[in-house]
Design a protein around this motif. Sequence first.
Motif, PDB file in Angstrom:
ATOM      1  N   ASP B 213      29.191 -61.539  42.271  1.00  0.00           N
ATOM      2  CA  ASP B 213      29.841 -62.554  41.426  1.00  0.00           C
ATOM      3  C   ASP B 213      29.823 -62.168  39.953  1.00  0.00           C
ATOM      4  OD1 ASP B 213      30.029 -63.856  43.796  1.00  0.00           O
ATOM      5  OD2 ASP B 213      28.704 -65.538  43.288  1.00  0.00           O
ATOM      6  N   SER B 214      28.781 -61.424  39.540  1.00  0.00           N
ATOM      7  CA  SER B 214      28.628 -61.146  38.111  1.00  0.00           C
ATOM      8  C   SER B 214      29.735 -60.232  37.583  1.00  0.00           C
ATOM      9  CB  SER B 214      27.260 -60.530  37.832  1.00  0.00           C
ATOM     10  OG  SER B 214      27.201 -59.226  38.357  1.00  0.00           O
ATOM     11  N   CYS B 215      30.470 -59.587  38.490  1.00  0.00           N
ATOM     12  CA  CYS B 215      31.617 -58.785  38.049  1.00  0.00           C
ATOM     13  C   CYS B 215      32.680 -59.685  37.409  1.00  0.00           C
ATOM     14  CB  CYS B 215      32.240 -58.024  39.226  1.00  0.00           C
ATOM     15  SG  CYS B 215      31.142 -56.773  39.907  1.00  0.00           S
ATOM     16  N   ARG B 216      32.612 -60.979  37.709  1.00  0.00           N
ATOM     17  CA  ARG B 216      33.595 -61.912  37.141  1.00  0.00           C
ATOM     18  C   ARG B 216      32.990 -62.826  36.078  1.00  0.00           C
ATOM     19  NH1 ARG B 216      34.085 -62.274  42.526  1.00  0.00           N
ATOM     20  NH2 ARG B 216      33.225 -64.384  42.542  1.00  0.00           N
ATOM     21  N   PHE B 217      31.694 -62.667  35.786  1.00  0.00           N
ATOM     22  CA  PHE B 217      31.092 -63.485  34.724  1.00  0.00           C
ATOM     23  C   PHE B 217      31.687 -63.086  33.368  1.00  0.00           C
ATOM     24  CE2 PHE B 217      26.713 -64.168  36.995  1.00  0.00           C
ATOM     25  CZ  PHE B 217      27.341 -65.010  37.900  1.00  0.00           C
ATOM     26  N   GLU B 218      31.990 -64.094  32.558  1.00  0.00           N
ATOM     27  CA  GLU B 218      32.579 -63.803  31.241  1.00  0.00           C
ATOM     28  C   GLU B 218      31.633 -63.013  30.338  1.00  0.00           C
ATOM     29  OE1 GLU B 218      33.993 -67.295  29.293  1.00  0.00           O
ATOM     30  OE2 GLU B 218      35.465 -67.720  30.868  1.00  0.00           O
ATOM     31  N   ILE B 219      30.330 -63.166  30.566  1.00  0.00           N
ATOM     32  CA  ILE B 219      29.374 -62.482  29.688  1.00  0.00           C
ATOM     33  C   ILE B 219      29.307 -60.978  29.969  1.00  0.00           C
ATOM     34  CG2 ILE B 219      27.924 -64.513  29.269  1.00  0.00           C
ATOM     35  CD1 ILE B 219      25.956 -63.354  31.357  1.00  0.00           C
ATOM     36  N   ASN B 220      29.882 -60.545  31.090  1.00  0.00           N
ATOM     37  CA  ASN B 220      30.041 -59.111  31.332  1.00  0.00           C
ATOM     38  C   ASN B 220      31.493 -58.776  31.039  1.00  0.00           C
ATOM     39  OD1 ASN B 220      27.390 -58.778  32.210  1.00  0.00           O
ATOM     40  ND2 ASN B 220      27.918 -59.287  34.317  1.00  0.00           N
ATOM     41  N   GLU B 221      31.734 -58.113  29.909  1.00  0.00           N
ATOM     42  CA  GLU B 221      33.104 -58.081  29.409  1.00  0.00           C
ATOM     43  C   GLU B 221      33.526 -56.666  29.035  1.00  0.00           C
ATOM     44  OE1 GLU B 221      35.542 -59.891  25.568  1.00  0.00           O
ATOM     45  OE2 GLU B 221      33.357 -59.852  25.577  1.00  0.00           O
ATOM     46  N   ILE B 222      34.683 -56.242  29.581  1.00  0.00           N
ATOM     47  CA  ILE B 222      35.269 -54.980  29.134  1.00  0.00           C
ATOM     48  C   ILE B 222      36.079 -55.258  27.871  1.00  0.00           C
ATOM     49  CG2 ILE B 222      36.964 -53.172  29.651  1.00  0.00           C
ATOM     50  CD1 ILE B 222      36.142 -53.306  32.555  1.00  0.00           C
ATOM     51  N   GLN B 223      35.751 -54.540  26.796  1.00  0.00           N
ATOM     52  CA  GLN B 223      36.502 -54.667  25.545  1.00  0.00           C
ATOM     53  C   GLN B 223      37.275 -53.370  25.376  1.00  0.00           C
ATOM     54  OE1 GLN B 223      33.218 -55.345  22.891  1.00  0.00           O
ATOM     55  NE2 GLN B 223      32.912 -57.469  23.552  1.00  0.00           N
ATOM     56  N   GLU B 224      38.583 -53.437  25.651  1.00  0.00           N
ATOM     57  CA  GLU B 224      39.372 -52.209  25.691  1.00  0.00           C
ATOM     58  C   GLU B 224      39.540 -51.594  24.316  1.00  0.00           C
ATOM     59  OE1 GLU B 224      43.010 -52.376  27.937  1.00  0.00           O
ATOM     60  OE2 GLU B 224      41.969 -53.465  29.540  1.00  0.00           O
ATOM     61  N   GLY B 225      39.478 -50.287  24.260  1.00  0.00           N
ATOM     62  CA  GLY B 225      39.658 -49.553  23.006  1.00  0.00           C
ATOM     63  C   GLY B 225      40.072 -48.142  23.336  1.00  0.00           C
ATOM     64  N   ASP B 226      39.760 -47.226  22.450  1.00  0.00           N
ATOM     65  CA  ASP B 226      40.057 -45.819  22.674  1.00  0.00           C
ATOM     66  C   ASP B 226      39.370 -45.357  23.967  1.00  0.00           C
ATOM     67  OD1 ASP B 226      40.310 -43.117  22.649  1.00  0.00           O
ATOM     68  OD2 ASP B 226      39.441 -42.804  20.654  1.00  0.00           O
ATOM     69  N   PRO B 227      40.151 -44.870  24.949  1.00  0.00           N
ATOM     70  CA  PRO B 227      39.552 -44.500  26.238  1.00  0.00           C
ATOM     71  C   PRO B 227      38.734 -43.204  26.190  1.00  0.00           C
ATOM     72  CG  PRO B 227      41.906 -44.022  26.265  1.00  0.00           C
ATOM     73  CD  PRO B 227      41.616 -44.684  24.947  1.00  0.00           C
ATOM     74  N   LYS B 228      38.747 -42.512  25.048  1.00  0.00           N
ATOM     75  CA  LYS B 228      37.983 -41.251  24.993  1.00  0.00           C
ATOM     76  C   LYS B 228      36.483 -41.508  25.079  1.00  0.00           C
ATOM     77  CE  LYS B 228      41.102 -38.435  22.190  1.00  0.00           C
ATOM     78  NZ  LYS B 228      41.641 -39.396  21.216  1.00  0.00           N
ATOM     79  N   VAL B 229      36.058 -42.608  24.427  1.00  0.00           N
ATOM     80  CA  VAL B 229      34.624 -42.933  24.429  1.00  0.00           C
ATOM     81  C   VAL B 229      34.411 -44.315  25.034  1.00  0.00           C
ATOM     82  CG1 VAL B 229      32.594 -43.376  22.993  1.00  0.00           C
ATOM     83  CG2 VAL B 229      34.160 -41.512  22.404  1.00  0.00           C
ATOM     84  N   GLY B 230      33.622 -44.368  26.097  1.00  0.00           N
ATOM     85  CA  GLY B 230      33.263 -45.652  26.694  1.00  0.00           C
ATOM     86  C   GLY B 230      31.774 -45.894  26.515  1.00  0.00           C
ATOM     87  N   ILE B 231      31.414 -47.098  26.100  1.00  0.00           N
ATOM     88  CA  ILE B 231      30.002 -47.410  25.850  1.00  0.00           C
ATOM     89  C   ILE B 231      29.585 -48.635  26.648  1.00  0.00           C
ATOM     90  CG2 ILE B 231      28.352 -48.205  24.094  1.00  0.00           C
ATOM     91  CD1 ILE B 231      30.009 -46.555  22.051  1.00  0.00           C
TER      92      ILE B 231
END
Lengths: 192, 574
Positions: B213-231
Amino acid sequence: MQNVNILIVGVGGQGSLLTSRVLGSLSSRLGYDVKVSEVHGMAQRGGSVVTHVRFGEKIYSPLIEEGKADIILAFEKMEGLRWLHYLKEDGMLIVNDQAIKPMPVVTGAAEYPDNILNRLNDAVSKVFVINALEMAKELGNIRVSNTVLLGVLAQNMDIEKQLWKDTLSGIVPKKTIEINLEAFERGYNIRV
Amino acid sequence: MRELMLGNQAVARGAYEAGVAVATAYPGTPSTEITEFIAKYDEIYTEWSPNEKVALEVAIGASMAGGRAIVSMKHVGLNVAADPLFTVSYTGITGGLVIVVADDPGMHSSQNEQDSRFYARAAHIPMLEPADSQEAKAYIKLAFELSEKYDTPFIVRLTTRVSHSQSMVEIDKPQPISIKEYEKRPQKNVMMPAMAKARHIVVEQRMKDIAQDSCRFEINEIQEGDPKVGIIASGIVYQYAREVFPKASFLKLGMVHPLPKDLILEFASQVDKLYVLEELEPIMEEQIRSWGIQVIGKDLFSVQGEYTANMLERAIKGTDIDVRVAEELPNRPPVLCPGCPHRAVFYNLKKMKIMATGDIGCYTLGALSPLEAIDTCVCMGASIGMAHGFEKARGRNFSKKMVGVIGDSTFIHSGIGGLIDVVYNKGISTILILDNSITAMTGHQDNPATGLTIKGEIAPALDLVALVKAIGIDNVQVVDPFNLMESEAILKEETQRDEPSVIIYKRPCALLDKRQASPLMINKEKCTSCGLCLRLGCPAIQKQDDAMFIDDSLCNGCGLCKQVCRFNAMERVD
């Protein structure tokens, strides 16, 4: 506006908390995002303490990085030197001309450096040396020396004077508003 | 309405808004202020418990009784509370139960820098980690909701920089406190083997459900940006990383256990280079790597200390940041305050060449120069058991030249068991209880011996003399530490005994004792600059140009130096 970074350094027990509370309250009144990072616990017992104040449009980290402080306000002069590497190239240093010897100096294991003010002046172009303790003694309460320094800081920032005074009055205990405002004026009117 | 709030204050506000009925804690930096702020809400029953284990047990009871409960502690406190922690994971909750634990990377005020996320994994309890005060408040409320939804306690993990930094918080209305009906449920609440086996199955399934379920929790959030570096980051490290990489792609994790595997796999597939940034242990990194994903983490960073934005910039961008060179200066370690009653005890111990096992509190500072009277510091309560261990290894003659030193609050926390052991196993240790009438190092909290509760109400004060006697110590003496001569005589008498003994040094903390004595000054005619007064390690006494002087702005007038001086050079300022 660029984010503003102010580092307040001194010795635990000197009362740097008042300064950071005024700055925090002031910048949130002005509608800025603000973060303040404090020291609690063991270091408060006479250790070297540092408070970080940052405000601007959007602040992520509550900490100022080395080389990024716009202003360092030092309550004790050796602490000013200790944290100097946090000051940016053209940053400003406001330093209280007071020496508090740390225990290794008291016991004779180390020596308190004797040329601190010269070293600070050599390293930084904008240095204000203030004898805040003496001024506070003249005002009749050594506890307001930090408010004298706050006045010096205010004079060097682009924020309306009345707003500083209103904020200060809202934070210090009621009985001490008058003497704190007096101390603030003393600091504000110093011409260096 | 928005307000500037300390992270710990925001946790308290979150508890209030969540309708918490019961709040408990034992003080410990950096968690202490949470419970001090909660105590200001009249609606919430709040207590200082004698230790973290009891604090958690009270909270578990309140939860099973149907109310929402919160318990707060520092990282090492969770070690003390670990026993109930592992089993409350099995019972689950009735009213929501949230355990707040504050880690101290960099050890600003701690004896180790353990990573509490291990406890979440080990005890199968979900853990949230906020990154600022607003999140601290929000995550506490969310933790209560999720606790009740999934029938599990929740841990909210803080670190020093979140606990002790202020940032803006949006204030919301509190929800009223409500207590659910109590229902006898032995299958769930009595953990004997048969029931516990059944509950362990529930726990395993629960954690799988939450991970999904936590894959859909709002507190776990992908913030899209430059795809070269993922943090991938959480908590305070997210803030540092955001400063340095404003344009990178982020997966900000609000839940650090269990990890949202599918979400992390998705994020990993979107970026070229994946960094996992976490202070202390590589907990996320190792789990993610075990799923066959290439990540960069601890190969660039140490498990010691705190991260900084500059550190991330140097390591990841490979750029050199030009800063001034830090000056080599005398250290400024913390010291015992002017007028501290502990100083007198340590002065005598050193003078009499009595070795001491130490404990956790202001008096640990007695290990530092010039007093150097404390030889050990391990954990809360350890001084007594360790003194006993020294005796059993080295014999009675050695034991007659040593003592265990412990504070009032620490003795109540976990020293009592050690003292029982000394009596039971025929030890002869002499234990010094430094009773300064407060829990001082953490900022003056009341405890069972002070006669006041956290709310300032009068409470029965624990009688330390009666307690010690009841344990079986026949030789108990109470002495004022500032009476150096008497103290020395008693120390000699008690350490020489072939029986265990306790000396209670009673005098309030110098910061608590508001009686103003006039400061002292040195009569230069009488002073021979022998330097004996400097051995007290009092910050007010200093040497200037080979002459002693007393800084009257620091001196609190305790007069200890007057007792020590052989030339009668210390005089009171009128």
